[in-house]
Design a protein around this motif. Structure first.
Motif, PDB file in Angstrom:
ATOM      1  N   ILE A  74       0.870  -1.172   0.000  1.00 60.12           N
ATOM      2  CA  ILE A  74       0.000   0.000   0.000  1.00 60.12           C
ATOM      3  C   ILE A  74       0.907   1.221   0.000  1.00 60.12           C
ATOM      4  O   ILE A  74       1.712   1.392   0.916  1.00 60.12           O
ATOM      5  N   LEU A  75       0.813   2.038  -1.038  1.00 59.15           N
ATOM      6  CA  LEU A  75       1.676   3.209  -1.200  1.00 59.15           C
ATOM      7  C   LEU A  75       0.942   4.483  -0.818  1.00 59.15           C
ATOM      8  O   LEU A  75      -0.140   4.772  -1.343  1.00 59.15           O
ATOM      9  N   GLU A  76       1.542   5.255   0.066  1.00 58.88           N
ATOM     10  CA  GLU A  76       1.049   6.585   0.442  1.00 58.88           C
ATOM     11  C   GLU A  76       2.133   7.569   0.028  1.00 58.88           C
ATOM     12  O   GLU A  76       3.099   7.783   0.748  1.00 58.88           O
ATOM     13  N   LEU A  77       2.004   8.103  -1.183  1.00 60.00           N
ATOM     14  CA  LEU A  77       3.027   8.969  -1.782  1.00 60.00           C
ATOM     15  C   LEU A  77       2.386  10.083  -2.597  1.00 60.00           C
ATOM     16  O   LEU A  77       1.211  10.004  -2.919  1.00 60.00           O
ATOM     17  N   GLY A  78       3.186  11.057  -2.948  1.00 60.05           N
ATOM     18  CA  GLY A  78       2.757  12.058  -3.916  1.00 60.05           C
ATOM     19  C   GLY A  78       2.721  13.476  -3.386  1.00 60.05           C
ATOM     20  O   GLY A  78       3.063  14.406  -4.107  1.00 60.05           O
ATOM     21  N   SER A  79       2.300  13.664  -2.151  1.00 62.41           N
ATOM     22  CA  SER A  79       2.142  15.049  -1.678  1.00 62.41           C
ATOM     23  C   SER A  79       3.481  15.773  -1.552  1.00 62.41           C
ATOM     24  O   SER A  79       3.566  16.965  -1.864  1.00 62.41           O
ATOM     25  N   ASN A  80       4.542  15.102  -1.135  1.00 63.53           N
ATOM     26  CA  ASN A  80       5.848  15.761  -1.041  1.00 63.53           C
ATOM     27  C   ASN A  80       6.412  16.088  -2.419  1.00 63.53           C
ATOM     28  O   ASN A  80       7.167  17.041  -2.571  1.00 63.53           O
ATOM     29  N   ASP A  81       6.057  15.289  -3.399  1.00 63.01           N
ATOM     30  CA  ASP A  81       6.507  15.547  -4.769  1.00 63.01           C
ATOM     31  C   ASP A  81       5.888  16.816  -5.334  1.00 63.01           C
ATOM     32  O   ASP A  81       6.454  17.449  -6.219  1.00 63.01           O
ATOM     33  N   LEU A  82       4.722  17.175  -4.828  1.00 57.78           N
ATOM     34  CA  LEU A  82       3.978  18.321  -5.354  1.00 57.78           C
ATOM     35  C   LEU A  82       4.154  19.575  -4.512  1.00 57.78           C
ATOM     36  O   LEU A  82       3.380  20.514  -4.637  1.00 57.78           O
ATOM     37  N   SER A  83       5.163  19.601  -3.659  1.00 56.28           N
ATOM     38  CA  SER A  83       5.448  20.812  -2.884  1.00 56.28           C
ATOM     39  C   SER A  83       5.641  21.968  -3.850  1.00 56.28           C
ATOM     40  O   SER A  83       6.028  21.762  -5.004  1.00 56.28           O
ATOM     41  N   PRO A  84       5.398  23.198  -3.381  1.00 56.76           N
ATOM     42  CA  PRO A  84       5.539  24.353  -4.290  1.00 56.76           C
ATOM     43  C   PRO A  84       6.867  24.342  -5.046  1.00 56.76           C
ATOM     44  O   PRO A  84       7.921  24.133  -4.473  1.00 56.76           O
ATOM     45  N   GLY A  85       6.767  24.524  -6.347  1.00 55.08           N
ATOM     46  CA  GLY A  85       7.958  24.577  -7.182  1.00 55.08           C
ATOM     47  C   GLY A  85       8.489  23.214  -7.601  1.00 55.08           C
ATOM     48  O   GLY A  85       9.486  23.130  -8.301  1.00 55.08           O
ATOM     49  N   GLU A  86       7.847  22.150  -7.182  1.00 54.15           N
ATOM     50  CA  GLU A  86       8.330  20.808  -7.521  1.00 54.15           C
ATOM     51  C   GLU A  86       7.658  20.305  -8.796  1.00 54.15           C
ATOM     52  O   GLU A  86       7.083  21.061  -9.555  1.00 54.15           O
ATOM     53  N   ALA A  87       7.706  19.009  -9.004  1.00 50.56           N
ATOM     54  CA  ALA A  87       7.276  18.378 -10.252  1.00 50.56           C
ATOM     55  C   ALA A  87       5.790  18.581 -10.556  1.00 50.56           C
ATOM     56  O   ALA A  87       4.975  18.779  -9.667  1.00 50.56           O
ATOM     57  N   ARG A  88       5.485  18.477 -11.833  1.00 50.50           N
ATOM     58  CA  ARG A  88       4.102  18.564 -12.297  1.00 50.50           C
ATOM     59  C   ARG A  88       3.361  17.274 -11.940  1.00 50.50           C
ATOM     60  O   ARG A  88       3.959  16.209 -11.877  1.00 50.50           O
ATOM     61  N   PRO A  89       2.049  17.358 -11.721  1.00 46.09           N
ATOM     62  CA  PRO A  89       1.266  16.184 -11.332  1.00 46.09           C
ATOM     63  C   PRO A  89       1.389  15.015 -12.304  1.00 46.09           C
ATOM     64  O   PRO A  89       1.465  13.858 -11.888  1.00 46.09           O
ATOM     65  N   GLU A  90       1.437  15.307 -13.611  1.00 43.64           N
ATOM     66  CA  GLU A  90       1.532  14.234 -14.599  1.00 43.64           C
ATOM     67  C   GLU A  90       2.854  13.488 -14.468  1.00 43.64           C
ATOM     68  O   GLU A  90       2.906  12.268 -14.632  1.00 43.64           O
ATOM     69  N   ARG A 133      -3.321  20.839  -7.882  1.00 46.41           N
ATOM     70  CA  ARG A 133      -2.322  19.903  -8.424  1.00 46.41           C
ATOM     71  C   ARG A 133      -2.517  18.507  -7.840  1.00 46.41           C
ATOM     72  O   ARG A 133      -2.354  17.507  -8.540  1.00 46.41           O
ATOM     73  N   ILE A 134      -2.881  18.425  -6.574  1.00 50.62           N
ATOM     74  CA  ILE A 134      -3.164  17.129  -5.953  1.00 50.62           C
ATOM     75  C   ILE A 134      -4.374  16.490  -6.617  1.00 50.62           C
ATOM     76  O   ILE A 134      -4.371  15.294  -6.918  1.00 50.62           O
ATOM     77  N   ALA A 135      -5.403  17.266  -6.872  1.00 49.67           N
ATOM     78  CA  ALA A 135      -6.599  16.742  -7.551  1.00 49.67           C
ATOM     79  C   ALA A 135      -6.245  16.217  -8.942  1.00 49.67           C
ATOM     80  O   ALA A 135      -6.724  15.156  -9.363  1.00 49.67           O
ATOM     81  N   LEU A 136      -5.387  16.939  -9.666  1.00 50.73           N
ATOM     82  CA  LEU A 136      -4.951  16.491 -10.993  1.00 50.73           C
ATOM     83  C   LEU A 136      -4.160  15.187 -10.895  1.00 50.73           C
ATOM     84  O   LEU A 136      -4.370  14.263 -11.688  1.00 50.73           O
ATOM     85  N   LEU A 137      -3.277  15.069  -9.908  1.00 52.05           N
ATOM     86  CA  LEU A 137      -2.524  13.821  -9.704  1.00 52.05           C
ATOM     87  C   LEU A 137      -3.485  12.664  -9.437  1.00 52.05           C
ATOM     88  O   LEU A 137      -3.347  11.594 -10.025  1.00 52.05           O
TER      89      LEU A 137
END
Length: 147
Positions: A74-90, A133-137
């Motif tokens: 079970i993976l809980e990931l993604g929010s740290n990747d989307l910190s301001p200025g970080e990677a695009r959701p796609e 951005r989280i919603a798009l991810l």
């Protein structure tokens, strides 16, 4: 896929997993035990590190998967990747998709659950645009990982 009678489950990801494990280990919530009340049907393992991104988990934490050999991750990931200025959701979604494929192919994980990325409270680290951005991810992942 055929699973063993009592499969190994690994819940892994960022600080949310670490805090969740710590909360359950304290035993203050009597309705849910550390084993998530699943002791007869699964062995539950936790591995959460604050600040984890998909890239960092892929680089530093896959040895945990190799050691435990879970049938379910079970993976809980993604929010740290989307910190301001970080990677695009796609891009983050594509990295999560690649991680899922790697866990299946190289580590033999039979079932992988990718948790929905949770919105950040606007009073903490969140902004309306970060939650967009989280919603798009989440939309991206629901399409590419739909099976």
């Amino acid at each position: 896929p055929v699973m063993s009678p009592t499969p190994q489950v690994l819940i892994m990801g960022h600080s949310f997993v670490h805090r969740f494990h710590k909360f359950l280990a304290q035993g203050s919530e009597r309705r849910v035990r550390l084993d998530l009340n699943l002791s007869r049907s699964a062995y539950i393992n936790y591995y959460g590190v604050g600040g984890r991104t998909v890239d960092k988990l892929s680089k530093y934490d896959l040895s945990v998967v190799g050691r435990l050999k879970p049938e379910i991750v079970i993976l809980e990931l993604g929010s740290n990747d989307l910190s301001p200025g970080e990677a695009r959701p796609e891009r983050v979604g594509s990295e999560i998709e690649s991680l899922v494929q790697l866990l299946h192919a190289q580590y033999g994980v039979k079932f992988i659950v990718v948790c929905q990325t949770i919105n950040r409270a606007l009073c903490l680290h969140g902004t309306p645009s970060s939650n967009d951005r989280i919603a798009l991810l989440n939309r991206y992942l629901s399409v590419v990982l739909e099976t």
